[in-house]
Scaffold this active site. Sequence first.
Site, mmCIF file in Angstrom:
data_model
loop_
_atom_site.group_PDB
_atom_site.id
_atom_site.type_symbol
_atom_site.label_atom_id
_atom_site.label_comp_id
_atom_site.label_asym_id
_atom_site.label_seq_id
_atom_site.Cartn_x
_atom_site.Cartn_y
_atom_site.Cartn_z
ATOM 1 N N ARG A 153 0.870 -1.179 0.000
ATOM 2 C CA ARG A 153 0.000 0.000 0.000
ATOM 3 C C ARG A 153 0.903 1.224 0.000
ATOM 4 O O ARG A 153 1.731 1.390 0.888
ATOM 5 C CB ARG A 153 -0.881 0.012 1.249
ATOM 6 C CG ARG A 153 -1.512 1.367 1.535
ATOM 7 C CD ARG A 153 -2.534 1.346 2.640
ATOM 8 N NE ARG A 153 -3.734 0.643 2.217
ATOM 9 C CZ ARG A 153 -4.924 0.762 2.812
ATOM 10 N NH1 ARG A 153 -5.065 1.558 3.848
ATOM 11 N NH2 ARG A 153 -5.959 0.081 2.381
ATOM 12 N N HIS B 268 -7.801 0.486 -5.955
ATOM 13 C CA HIS B 268 -7.911 -0.323 -4.733
ATOM 14 C C HIS B 268 -8.536 -1.681 -5.096
ATOM 15 O O HIS B 268 -9.655 -1.987 -4.694
ATOM 16 C CB HIS B 268 -8.765 0.421 -3.700
ATOM 17 C CG HIS B 268 -8.612 -0.082 -2.290
ATOM 18 N ND1 HIS B 268 -7.736 -1.092 -1.928
ATOM 19 C CD2 HIS B 268 -9.236 0.288 -1.135
ATOM 20 C CE1 HIS B 268 -7.824 -1.300 -0.637
ATOM 21 N NE2 HIS B 268 -8.727 -0.483 -0.123
HETATM 22 N N1 CP Z 1 -11.088 -0.197 3.203
HETATM 23 C C1 CP Z 1 -9.781 -0.152 3.520
HETATM 24 O O1 CP Z 1 -8.880 -0.316 2.672
HETATM 25 O O2 CP Z 1 -9.549 0.034 4.847
HETATM 26 P P1 CP Z 1 -8.126 0.282 5.522
HETATM 27 O O3 CP Z 1 -7.627 1.628 5.048
HETATM 28 O O4 CP Z 1 -8.394 0.247 6.999
HETATM 29 O O5 CP Z 1 -7.192 -0.813 5.093
HETATM 30 N N1 NVA Z 2 -10.016 6.876 -0.680
HETATM 31 C C1 NVA Z 2 -9.551 6.371 0.593
HETATM 32 C C2 NVA Z 2 -9.795 4.895 0.690
HETATM 33 C C3 NVA Z 2 -9.452 4.298 2.022
HETATM 34 C C4 NVA Z 2 -9.704 2.816 2.046
HETATM 35 C C5 NVA Z 2 -8.072 6.703 0.753
HETATM 36 O O1 NVA Z 2 -7.321 6.519 -0.209
HETATM 37 O O2 NVA Z 2 -7.690 7.155 1.833
#
Ligand code: CP
Ligand code: NVA
Length: 312
Positions: A100, A127
Amino acid sequence: MKDLLRTEHLSRADVELLLDTAADFAQSPLRSHTALHNKSVAIYMTKPSTRTRLASETAVAHLGGTPIFIRGDELQLGRGETIADTAKIISGYCDALIVRTFAQSDIDELGAHASIPVINGLSDDDHPTQLLADWLTIRENFGADITGRKFVYLGDGNNMSHAWLIMGAIMGAHVVTATPDGEWAPDAAVVSKARAIARTSGATIEVTNDPESAARGASVLYTDVWMSMGDPEAERAKKTKALEPFAITKELMSLTEKDSIFMHCLPAHRGEEVSGFVIDGPKSVIWREAFHRRTTIQALLYHLTRGEIKGN
Ligand code: CP
Ligand code: NVA
């Protein structure tokens, strides 16, 4: 396909296989408890995470492997070691890498130089693992036949809106994003990509700035936070004002189909992108959706490490 770097790389058959396996893992979490026996999976994150991190660590554990969590500031990568060198080093120790970070290009580069599967656990642009959990939740609610159904994302034209359009296109769905025009609309390149996929899958891609017409007759209303990780704090006031009409309220939800559901990738901010009445109400499926982050990442690790994801 070695990696899952971008949602657009998945075929519909890949998604169906992953959802089938994830549904099995939901029933019996330990049914493949030796698949990653004596194997390790690195999870490298330069942004915070609750769900993706814990879902990934528990998915690896359920497959009999060892998760190794690495924070962004803990690698020499932060001190100038290259992405290519880092990818080769991790490939020497581990059997998969979940990452990430901010730039999608960094994840692409890790994939290009690693010999092991690399999985995108969120970038500024995409994502993919979230969308697998979302579509398993959608399938559980509506079954496989989604003819005539409308799947609507409202809010910021961010990474989630992109993944929503692309996955909907792959699945042959009528997908809609309702966002402000301009700065906070989904990227034009992503919309064209979704339209290109739709030409072969039979999907309908609708991009609008009208939240009410989008919500009318919808089967799903989906939203995400208004301020994503890495968004400049200086934009908050202006962005909040632009996004207010796209908040999912009781009134907006009342325009949807009788059997409609509310979805959110989480974390959520009640009173901003969604009202407490909706997110904590009877149409909300957020807990099942979050639960499926683990079952779908488990399925992804299982099939990618066996070379069973074909790509498109
Ligand atoms: N939905 C999601 O990716 O949650 P986190 O940011 O907690 O991993
Ligand atoms: N759009 C948000 C998604 C978190 C799961 C971010 O990138 O912070």
